[in-house]
Design a protein around this motif. Structure first.
Motif, PDB file in Angstrom:
ATOM      1  N   SER A   8      -6.874  -0.134  -5.015  1.00  0.00           N
ATOM      2  CA  SER A   8      -7.955  -1.094  -5.270  1.00  0.00           C
ATOM      3  C   SER A   8      -8.002  -1.469  -6.743  1.00  0.00           C
ATOM      4  CB  SER A   8      -9.294  -0.501  -4.838  1.00  0.00           C
ATOM      5  OG  SER A   8      -9.315  -0.253  -3.449  1.00  0.00           O
ATOM      6  N   ASN A   9      -7.838  -0.479  -7.611  1.00  0.00           N
ATOM      7  CA  ASN A   9      -7.858  -0.750  -9.043  1.00  0.00           C
ATOM      8  C   ASN A   9      -6.671  -1.613  -9.458  1.00  0.00           C
ATOM      9  OD1 ASN A   9      -6.861   0.353 -11.977  1.00  0.00           O
ATOM     10  ND2 ASN A   9      -9.083   0.207 -11.848  1.00  0.00           N
ATOM     11  N   TYR A  10      -5.520  -1.387  -8.799  1.00  0.00           N
ATOM     12  CA  TYR A  10      -4.336  -2.203  -9.097  1.00  0.00           C
ATOM     13  C   TYR A  10      -4.568  -3.659  -8.681  1.00  0.00           C
ATOM     14  CZ  TYR A  10       0.258  -4.289  -8.416  1.00  0.00           C
ATOM     15  OH  TYR A  10       1.324  -5.146  -8.423  1.00  0.00           O
ATOM     16  N   VAL A  11      -5.161  -3.852  -7.506  1.00  0.00           N
ATOM     17  CA  VAL A  11      -5.439  -5.212  -7.024  1.00  0.00           C
ATOM     18  C   VAL A  11      -6.391  -5.924  -7.970  1.00  0.00           C
ATOM     19  CG1 VAL A  11      -6.483  -6.551  -5.163  1.00  0.00           C
ATOM     20  CG2 VAL A  11      -4.980  -4.632  -4.619  1.00  0.00           C
ATOM     21  N   MET A  12      -7.402  -5.197  -8.474  1.00  0.00           N
ATOM     22  CA  MET A  12      -8.377  -5.798  -9.374  1.00  0.00           C
ATOM     23  C   MET A  12      -7.773  -6.144 -10.734  1.00  0.00           C
ATOM     24  SD  MET A  12     -11.103  -6.191  -7.709  1.00  0.00           S
ATOM     25  CE  MET A  12     -11.797  -5.624  -6.142  1.00  0.00           C
ATOM     26  N   SER A  13      -6.620  -5.588 -11.058  1.00  0.00           N
ATOM     27  CA  SER A  13      -5.976  -5.862 -12.343  1.00  0.00           C
ATOM     28  C   SER A  13      -4.954  -6.991 -12.268  1.00  0.00           C
ATOM     29  CB  SER A  13      -5.272  -4.596 -12.860  1.00  0.00           C
ATOM     30  OG  SER A  13      -4.150  -4.265 -12.044  1.00  0.00           O
ATOM     31  N   PHE A  64       0.803  -1.218   0.000  1.00  0.00           N
ATOM     32  CA  PHE A  64       0.000   0.000   0.000  1.00  0.00           C
ATOM     33  C   PHE A  64       0.842   1.277   0.000  1.00  0.00           C
ATOM     34  CE2 PHE A  64      -2.638   3.275   2.136  1.00  0.00           C
ATOM     35  CZ  PHE A  64      -3.665   3.320   1.207  1.00  0.00           C
ATOM     36  N   PRO A  65       1.961   1.354   0.708  1.00  0.00           N
ATOM     37  CA  PRO A  65       2.766   2.589   0.651  1.00  0.00           C
ATOM     38  C   PRO A  65       3.272   2.936  -0.745  1.00  0.00           C
ATOM     39  CG  PRO A  65       3.406   1.252   2.534  1.00  0.00           C
ATOM     40  CD  PRO A  65       2.506   0.403   1.697  1.00  0.00           C
ATOM     41  N   TYR A  66       3.283   1.963  -1.651  1.00  0.00           N
ATOM     42  CA  TYR A  66       3.775   2.203  -3.017  1.00  0.00           C
ATOM     43  C   TYR A  66       2.628   2.322  -4.018  1.00  0.00           C
ATOM     44  CZ  TYR A  66       7.832   0.253  -0.608  1.00  0.00           C
ATOM     45  OH  TYR A  66       8.826   0.001   0.307  1.00  0.00           O
ATOM     46  N   ARG A  67       1.436   2.682  -3.535  1.00  0.00           N
ATOM     47  CA  ARG A  67       0.256   2.702  -4.381  1.00  0.00           C
ATOM     48  C   ARG A  67       0.365   3.674  -5.547  1.00  0.00           C
ATOM     49  NH1 ARG A  67      -0.495   5.007   0.415  1.00  0.00           N
ATOM     50  NH2 ARG A  67      -1.391   7.107   0.645  1.00  0.00           N
ATOM     51  N   TYR A  68       1.138   4.771  -5.376  1.00  0.00           N
ATOM     52  CA  TYR A  68       1.255   5.746  -6.461  1.00  0.00           C
ATOM     53  C   TYR A  68       2.184   5.258  -7.575  1.00  0.00           C
ATOM     54  CZ  TYR A  68      -0.954   8.801  -3.047  1.00  0.00           C
ATOM     55  OH  TYR A  68      -1.824   9.344  -2.136  1.00  0.00           O
ATOM     56  N   HIS A  69       2.913   4.195  -7.303  1.00  0.00           N
ATOM     57  CA  HIS A  69       3.783   3.608  -8.318  1.00  0.00           C
ATOM     58  C   HIS A  69       3.191   2.322  -8.892  1.00  0.00           C
ATOM     59  CE1 HIS A  69       7.036   6.376  -7.174  1.00  0.00           C
ATOM     60  NE2 HIS A  69       6.683   6.121  -5.922  1.00  0.00           N
ATOM     61  N   LEU A  70       2.230   1.732  -8.180  1.00  0.00           N
ATOM     62  CA  LEU A  70       1.619   0.472  -8.622  1.00  0.00           C
ATOM     63  C   LEU A  70       0.275   0.782  -9.284  1.00  0.00           C
ATOM     64  CD1 LEU A  70       2.361  -1.729  -5.486  1.00  0.00           C
ATOM     65  CD2 LEU A  70       3.599  -1.715  -7.661  1.00  0.00           C
ATOM     66  N   PRO A 110      -2.467  -0.935 -15.736  1.00  0.00           N
ATOM     67  CA  PRO A 110      -2.227  -0.450 -17.104  1.00  0.00           C
ATOM     68  C   PRO A 110      -3.311   0.504 -17.586  1.00  0.00           C
ATOM     69  CG  PRO A 110      -1.797  -2.809 -16.960  1.00  0.00           C
ATOM     70  CD  PRO A 110      -2.401  -2.404 -15.656  1.00  0.00           C
ATOM     71  N   GLU A 111      -4.550   0.242 -17.167  1.00  0.00           N
ATOM     72  CA  GLU A 111      -5.655   1.113 -17.584  1.00  0.00           C
ATOM     73  C   GLU A 111      -5.496   2.523 -17.027  1.00  0.00           C
ATOM     74  OE1 GLU A 111     -10.554   1.295 -17.354  1.00  0.00           O
ATOM     75  OE2 GLU A 111      -9.415  -0.106 -16.106  1.00  0.00           O
ATOM     76  N   TYR A 112      -5.191   2.617 -15.724  1.00  0.00           N
ATOM     77  CA  TYR A 112      -5.041   3.936 -15.104  1.00  0.00           C
ATOM     78  C   TYR A 112      -3.792   4.644 -15.608  1.00  0.00           C
ATOM     79  CZ  TYR A 112      -8.942   3.773 -11.837  1.00  0.00           C
ATOM     80  OH  TYR A 112     -10.203   3.777 -11.287  1.00  0.00           O
ATOM     81  N   LYS A 113      -2.752   3.895 -15.921  1.00  0.00           N
ATOM     82  CA  LYS A 113      -1.551   4.500 -16.510  1.00  0.00           C
ATOM     83  C   LYS A 113      -1.892   5.156 -17.836  1.00  0.00           C
ATOM     84  CE  LYS A 113       2.116   1.609 -14.538  1.00  0.00           C
ATOM     85  NZ  LYS A 113       3.187   0.611 -14.839  1.00  0.00           N
ATOM     86  N   GLY A 114      -2.699   4.450 -18.637  1.00  0.00           N
ATOM     87  CA  GLY A 114      -3.101   5.000 -19.924  1.00  0.00           C
ATOM     88  C   GLY A 114      -3.939   6.255 -19.781  1.00  0.00           C
ATOM     89  N   LEU A 115      -4.848   6.266 -18.788  1.00  0.00           N
ATOM     90  CA  LEU A 115      -5.691   7.445 -18.571  1.00  0.00           C
ATOM     91  C   LEU A 115      -4.855   8.650 -18.153  1.00  0.00           C
ATOM     92  CD1 LEU A 115      -8.768   5.840 -16.742  1.00  0.00           C
ATOM     93  CD2 LEU A 115      -8.694   6.735 -19.075  1.00  0.00           C
ATOM     94  N   LEU A 116      -3.891   8.435 -17.274  1.00  0.00           N
ATOM     95  CA  LEU A 116      -3.046   9.539 -16.821  1.00  0.00           C
ATOM     96  C   LEU A 116      -2.146  10.045 -17.954  1.00  0.00           C
ATOM     97  CD1 LEU A 116      -2.043   8.298 -13.254  1.00  0.00           C
ATOM     98  CD2 LEU A 116      -3.667  10.097 -13.841  1.00  0.00           C
ATOM     99  N   GLU A 117      -1.659   9.136 -18.778  1.00  0.00           N
ATOM    100  CA  GLU A 117      -0.828   9.562 -19.902  1.00  0.00           C
ATOM    101  C   GLU A 117      -1.623  10.379 -20.908  1.00  0.00           C
ATOM    102  OE1 GLU A 117       0.775   5.965 -21.418  1.00  0.00           O
ATOM    103  OE2 GLU A 117       2.319   5.761 -19.856  1.00  0.00           O
ATOM    104  N   GLN A 118      -2.918  10.123 -20.986  1.00  0.00           N
ATOM    105  CA  GLN A 118      -3.784  10.873 -21.897  1.00  0.00           C
ATOM    106  C   GLN A 118      -4.455  12.063 -21.204  1.00  0.00           C
ATOM    107  OE1 GLN A 118      -6.566   8.010 -23.481  1.00  0.00           O
ATOM    108  NE2 GLN A 118      -4.947   6.642 -24.226  1.00  0.00           N
ATOM    109  N   HIS A 119      -3.971  12.370 -19.982  1.00  0.00           N
ATOM    110  CA  HIS A 119      -4.495  13.496 -19.206  1.00  0.00           C
ATOM    111  C   HIS A 119      -6.008  13.351 -18.957  1.00  0.00           C
ATOM    112  CE1 HIS A 119      -0.622  15.463 -19.862  1.00  0.00           C
ATOM    113  NE2 HIS A 119      -0.748  15.200 -21.156  1.00  0.00           N
ATOM    114  N   GLN A 120      -6.400  12.114 -18.629  1.00  0.00           N
ATOM    115  CA  GLN A 120      -7.803  11.810 -18.335  1.00  0.00           C
ATOM    116  C   GLN A 120      -7.981  11.511 -16.840  1.00  0.00           C
ATOM    117  OE1 GLN A 120     -10.306  11.903 -20.623  1.00  0.00           O
ATOM    118  NE2 GLN A 120      -8.854  12.551 -22.202  1.00  0.00           N
TER     119      GLN A 120
END
Length: 280
Positions: free
Chosen positions: A181-186, A129-135, A138-148
């Motif tokens: 939570s989204n990372y765990v679900m992936s 959990f302390p590394y949640r901002y790095h974990l 792939p879906e959320y990574k794509g959204l952030l890269e597209q400024h979504q």
């Protein structure tokens, strides 16, 4: 002339009797061998080769390959996967619980993984959990890269106010966007269509709900001398009891032990059939 004919017929009779005697001896010998072979198979004195890795070329001159084969055999030969299914989710879970209770009566089953250990879950969360901002998934990574980023916020709000919202709600104060939570679900086990429910991993195929169970047996199914057949028989017997107890329950089996046991049983039946036909 009559004497000559009588001598010839007598000689033929003697030759025929000798041939019949020799044939009888060979028939007795072959019958005894087949009977002994048939008896040895049924008593388990002769083990059929069920090691699929035995089909591979010999690697006696390569110790690394030998060690790799040994590790593969040790890990895959003892692992079994079973899905307990029913059209009703609660009945599927009850059937899995009853099946687990029956399996516990077989001491040769080394481990039976039925429910997700809450201690393991807590340890997993505490460590990652302390590394949640790095974990990020792939879906959320794509959204952030597209400024979504607003889409992530919208999903978190929908999950929070939804009566069937998914996620680790206890972590919302520290993870308001539910990144962890989204990372765990992936994670991979969820990509196979399995979701946790009452600490059980469940999957759905059509109208049937399945509970996943993992079993480790003591014997190695890839070892021709191993007696894994008794463990497989115990699993089948337990499943029959559950089917009688809870109607509509079905089982899906996977693992080398099930396939090897079916092959060995079929081979024994064929050998017995051939032996019986040979004695006719």
């Amino acid at each position: 002339y009559a004497l000559i004919i009588m001598k010839k017929s007598k000689r033929k009779n003697i030759l025929n009797s000798k041939a019949l005697f020799r044939s009888g001896i060979w028939l007795v010998i072959v019958g005894a061998l087949l009977l002994g072979l048939f008896t040895s198979f049924h008593r388990g004195h002769i083990a059929l080769q069920t090691d699929f890795l035995a089909l591979l070329p010999a690697a006696k001159n390569d110790p690394i390959a030998e060690e790799a084969f040994a590790r593969i055999s040790e890990k895959t030969g003892k692992k079994l996967m079973i899905f307990v299914g029913n059209s009703d989710k609660k009945l599927a879970q009850n059937a899995a619980s009853s099946f687990y209770t029956e399996l516990q009566k077989t001491p040769s089953l080394r481990t039976i993984q039925f429910k997700i250990d809450t201690k393991t879950q807590d340890a997993f969360i505490k460590y990652y959990f302390p590394y949640r901002y790095h974990l990020l998934s792939p879906e959320y990574k794509g959204l952030l890269e597209q400024h979504q980023g607003h889409a992530i916020q919208q999903r978190a709000e929908n999950s929070l106010f939804s009566p069937i919202g998914m996620g680790l709600t206890s972590l919302i104060p520290q993870d308001p966007f539910q990144l962890f939570s989204n990372y765990v679900m992936s994670l991979p086990f969820l990509n196979f269509g399995m979701m946790p429910d009452r600490n059980m991993l469940m999957a759905q195929d059509g109208n049937t709900h399945y509970v996943f169970m993992a079993i480790t047996i003591s014997s190695n199914a890839l070892d021709a001398k191993a007696g894994f057949g008794q463990e497989v028989d115990a699993i089948y017997a337990a499943s029959k009891l559950v089917k009688k107890k809870i109607r509509g329950t079905q089982f899906l089996y996977s693992g080398f032990a099930f396939h090897s046991n079916a092959g060995a049983t079929s081979s024994k039946k064929e050998i017995g059939l051939i032996g019986n036909i040979s004695l006719l």
